[in-house]
Scaffold this motif. Structure first.
Motif, PDB file in Angstrom:
ATOM      1  N   ILE A   7      26.728  47.758  37.145  1.00  0.00           N
ATOM      2  CA  ILE A   7      27.871  47.955  38.038  1.00  0.00           C
ATOM      3  C   ILE A   7      29.128  47.349  37.425  1.00  0.00           C
ATOM      4  O   ILE A   7      30.214  47.935  37.480  1.00  0.00           O
ATOM      5  N   VAL A   8      28.995  46.166  36.825  1.00  0.00           N
ATOM      6  CA  VAL A   8      30.140  45.513  36.167  1.00  0.00           C
ATOM      7  C   VAL A   8      30.697  46.395  35.056  1.00  0.00           C
ATOM      8  O   VAL A   8      31.918  46.592  34.951  1.00  0.00           O
ATOM      9  N   LYS A   9      29.827  46.932  34.224  1.00  0.00           N
ATOM     10  CA  LYS A   9      30.278  47.814  33.138  1.00  0.00           C
ATOM     11  C   LYS A   9      30.958  49.070  33.689  1.00  0.00           C
ATOM     12  O   LYS A   9      31.987  49.524  33.161  1.00  0.00           O
ATOM     13  N   TYR A  10      30.373  49.615  34.724  1.00  0.00           N
ATOM     14  CA  TYR A  10      30.924  50.824  35.344  1.00  0.00           C
ATOM     15  C   TYR A  10      32.310  50.554  35.931  1.00  0.00           C
ATOM     16  O   TYR A  10      33.251  51.344  35.735  1.00  0.00           O
ATOM     17  N   LEU A  11      32.464  49.439  36.650  1.00  0.00           N
ATOM     18  CA  LEU A  11      33.738  49.114  37.276  1.00  0.00           C
ATOM     19  C   LEU A  11      34.827  48.832  36.241  1.00  0.00           C
ATOM     20  O   LEU A  11      35.988  49.186  36.444  1.00  0.00           O
ATOM     21  N   TYR A  12      34.451  48.218  35.151  1.00  0.00           N
ATOM     22  CA  TYR A  12      35.440  47.930  34.109  1.00  0.00           C
ATOM     23  C   TYR A  12      35.926  49.224  33.444  1.00  0.00           C
ATOM     24  O   TYR A  12      37.126  49.411  33.227  1.00  0.00           O
ATOM     25  N   SER A  13      34.991  50.105  33.156  1.00  0.00           N
ATOM     26  CA  SER A  13      35.358  51.331  32.436  1.00  0.00           C
ATOM     27  C   SER A  13      36.078  52.339  33.315  1.00  0.00           C
ATOM     28  O   SER A  13      36.907  53.119  32.830  1.00  0.00           O
ATOM     29  N   THR A  14      35.792  52.341  34.621  1.00  0.00           N
ATOM     30  CA  THR A  14      36.379  53.364  35.494  1.00  0.00           C
ATOM     31  C   THR A  14      37.527  52.852  36.351  1.00  0.00           C
ATOM     32  O   THR A  14      38.434  53.601  36.692  1.00  0.00           O
ATOM     33  N   ARG A  15      37.523  51.538  36.709  1.00  0.00           N
ATOM     34  CA  ARG A  15      38.519  51.030  37.636  1.00  0.00           C
ATOM     35  C   ARG A  15      39.320  49.854  37.096  1.00  0.00           C
ATOM     36  O   ARG A  15      40.186  49.323  37.774  1.00  0.00           O
ATOM     37  N   ASN A 125      51.671  35.387  51.524  1.00  0.00           N
ATOM     38  CA  ASN A 125      51.250  35.125  52.897  1.00  0.00           C
ATOM     39  C   ASN A 125      49.779  34.721  53.030  1.00  0.00           C
ATOM     40  O   ASN A 125      49.263  34.628  54.143  1.00  0.00           O
ATOM     41  N   GLN A 126      49.135  34.470  51.886  1.00  0.00           N
ATOM     42  CA  GLN A 126      47.743  34.008  51.896  1.00  0.00           C
ATOM     43  C   GLN A 126      46.825  34.952  52.679  1.00  0.00           C
ATOM     44  O   GLN A 126      46.038  34.530  53.538  1.00  0.00           O
ATOM     45  N   VAL A 127      46.954  36.236  52.388  1.00  0.00           N
ATOM     46  CA  VAL A 127      46.172  37.265  53.056  1.00  0.00           C
ATOM     47  C   VAL A 127      45.059  37.743  52.134  1.00  0.00           C
ATOM     48  O   VAL A 127      45.301  38.040  50.957  1.00  0.00           O
ATOM     49  N   TYR A 128      43.840  37.823  52.662  1.00  0.00           N
ATOM     50  CA  TYR A 128      42.744  38.427  51.922  1.00  0.00           C
ATOM     51  C   TYR A 128      42.858  39.954  52.022  1.00  0.00           C
ATOM     52  O   TYR A 128      42.982  40.501  53.121  1.00  0.00           O
ATOM     53  N   VAL A 129      42.814  40.617  50.890  1.00  0.00           N
ATOM     54  CA  VAL A 129      42.891  42.082  50.852  1.00  0.00           C
ATOM     55  C   VAL A 129      41.500  42.648  50.638  1.00  0.00           C
ATOM     56  O   VAL A 129      40.844  42.361  49.630  1.00  0.00           O
ATOM     57  N   ILE A 130      41.038  43.437  51.593  1.00  0.00           N
ATOM     58  CA  ILE A 130      39.760  44.132  51.462  1.00  0.00           C
ATOM     59  C   ILE A 130      40.057  45.520  50.921  1.00  0.00           C
ATOM     60  O   ILE A 130      40.620  46.367  51.617  1.00  0.00           O
ATOM     61  N   GLU A 131      39.703  45.743  49.679  1.00  0.00           N
ATOM     62  CA  GLU A 131      39.989  47.009  49.005  1.00  0.00           C
ATOM     63  C   GLU A 131      38.753  47.894  49.050  1.00  0.00           C
ATOM     64  O   GLU A 131      37.755  47.634  48.377  1.00  0.00           O
ATOM     65  N   ASP A 132      38.823  48.945  49.856  1.00  0.00           N
ATOM     66  CA  ASP A 132      37.715  49.890  49.973  1.00  0.00           C
ATOM     67  C   ASP A 132      37.962  51.042  49.003  1.00  0.00           C
ATOM     68  O   ASP A 132      38.806  51.900  49.249  1.00  0.00           O
ATOM     69  N   ASP A 133      37.218  51.051  47.920  1.00  0.00           N
ATOM     70  CA  ASP A 133      37.405  52.051  46.871  1.00  0.00           C
ATOM     71  C   ASP A 133      36.314  53.118  46.953  1.00  0.00           C
ATOM     72  O   ASP A 133      35.779  53.554  45.944  1.00  0.00           O
ATOM     73  N   TYR A 134      36.024  53.530  48.181  1.00  0.00           N
ATOM     74  CA  TYR A 134      34.854  54.375  48.449  1.00  0.00           C
ATOM     75  C   TYR A 134      34.898  55.731  47.748  1.00  0.00           C
ATOM     76  O   TYR A 134      33.858  56.320  47.447  1.00  0.00           O
ATOM     77  N   ASP A 135      36.095  56.253  47.513  1.00  0.00           N
ATOM     78  CA  ASP A 135      36.183  57.639  47.012  1.00  0.00           C
ATOM     79  C   ASP A 135      37.235  57.736  45.916  1.00  0.00           C
ATOM     80  O   ASP A 135      38.216  58.457  46.037  1.00  0.00           O
ATOM     81  N   CYS A 136      37.017  56.993  44.838  1.00  0.00           N
ATOM     82  CA  CYS A 136      38.007  56.937  43.757  1.00  0.00           C
ATOM     83  C   CYS A 136      37.610  57.779  42.553  1.00  0.00           C
ATOM     84  O   CYS A 136      38.319  57.810  41.555  1.00  0.00           O
ATOM     85  N   THR A 137      36.467  58.456  42.629  1.00  0.00           N
ATOM     86  CA  THR A 137      35.889  59.104  41.447  1.00  0.00           C
ATOM     87  C   THR A 137      36.482  60.474  41.163  1.00  0.00           C
ATOM     88  O   THR A 137      36.741  60.822  40.012  1.00  0.00           O
TER      89      THR A 137
END
Length: 326
Positions: A7-15, A125-137
């Motif tokens: 998953i790490v390799k995939y995320l680095y190469s694609t995102r 503003n010290q906000v946590y960002v939840i990034e939903d990358d469900y359909d980026c392909t």
């Protein structure tokens, strides 16, 4: 561990993500992972914590936060992603949920400048960002923009992804990428008593599929198929609906939004009923809306599951069912 390495390799190469296998937390669904995230961040319950949420936005996650006692602060969606000016009106410590690479449901893709502005606001503003990358392909008309997490310099982005959209809905395997400081808390708390909920057999199958290069081959093949369908359905809508509709389409994903300009918003439910009774599964944007109300009814038209030769019949039938004259 082997699946997380892939998953790490995939995320680095694609995102463009930079992370380690330890930062990957695997679960059955985004809501299960969100529950873990709330345990790690210790938000105040019963409405004392807010979540800034896209409007319209993903109803499942919004309902999760509502039932956890969060106050929803809706943020408008523009053609290039959520409205940064709306965000700048708020300065409280909170969460922000966003799907920048393929907004749910309108499909807008957040511009690079907005991603940078969003990260600056979150850090201030010290906000946590939840990034939903469900359909980026599946992006057809432009190059993908790197994930928000790749811009994160202050460990404020929690990245969410999964396999159900790429492979099939039956593969219940999602994951989140924890920032290092939350990973430390996770290892001291949740990791001591919680299991992923994903069978070892499924994890091994996914690892083998990815390590042999089959995920890349599969996504490349499906992208070509979906791109052809995307081009074809846009042409068919123009041919059969003409000026009666406005197509909200960003050249990505496996659905588009059909805005019916000849009907009023009060007719939305009846139009859905007519389509479904005729065998066309279609849903409106109603369930995704919080305060946002469009002037005209808007519908999600999913074309990914249809065969190329089925597209025209479906569009013609929908036109007739809705009594569109063109």
């Amino acid at each position: 561990m082997y699946l997380r390495k892939e998953i790490v390799k995939y995320l680095y190469s694609t995102r463009g993500l930079h992370c380690t296998p330890d930062q990957i937390v695997i679960g059955t669904s985004s809501t299960q992972l969100l529950q873990i995230l709330l345990t790690l961040t210790n938000p105040m319950p019963h409405g004392d914590t807010v979540v800034y949420f896209e409007d319209p936005g993903y109803d499942v996650v919004r309902n999760f936060f509502i039932h956890q006692g969060f106050e929803i602060k809706p943020i408008r969606i523009e053609a290039d992603g959520l409205c940064i000016e709306d965000l700048k009106k708020h300065q409280s410590n909170a969460f922000l949920y966003t799907s920048p690479s393929q907004q749910v449901p309108l499909g807008s893709i957040m511009s690079l400048s907005k991603r940078q502005a969003l990260m600056k606001w979150a850090e201030q503003n010290q906000v946590y960002v939840i990034e939903d990358d469900y359909d980026c392909t599946f992006i057809y008309e432009h190059s993908p923009i790197p994930a928000l997490q790749s811009f994160d310099q202050n460990e404020k982005v929690i990245y969410f992804g999964g396999f159900f959209r790429i492979l099939c809905p039956e593969i219940l395997c999602s994951y989140m990428v924890l920032p290092p400081h939350l990973l430390i808390k996770y290892n001291l708390t949740v990791a001591t008593y919680s299991m992923p909920g994903i069978s070892i057999h499924l994890q091994k199958q996914l690892y083998t599929f990815m390590s042999e290069g089959n995920l890349y081959k599969h996504t490349k093949k499906m992208k070509m198929i979906y791109q052809q369908k995307h081009k074809r359905i846009n042409k068919l809508i123009e041919q059969h609906f003409g000026p009666a509709v406005n197509v909200i389409d960003t050249g990505a994903g496996t659905h588009l939004i059909l805005e019916l300009l000849t009907k009023g918003i009060e007719e939305e439910d009846e139009l859905v009923r007519l389509a479904i009774s005729s065998g066309i599964y279609i849903i409106s944007t109603k369930k995704y809306r919080y305060r946002y109300i469009p002037e005209n009814p808007q519908f999600l038209l999913h074309y990914g599951g249809l065969q190329m030769e089925e597209l025209e019949g479906a569009i013609v039938l929908l036109k007739n069912v809705w009594s569109i004259e063109y």
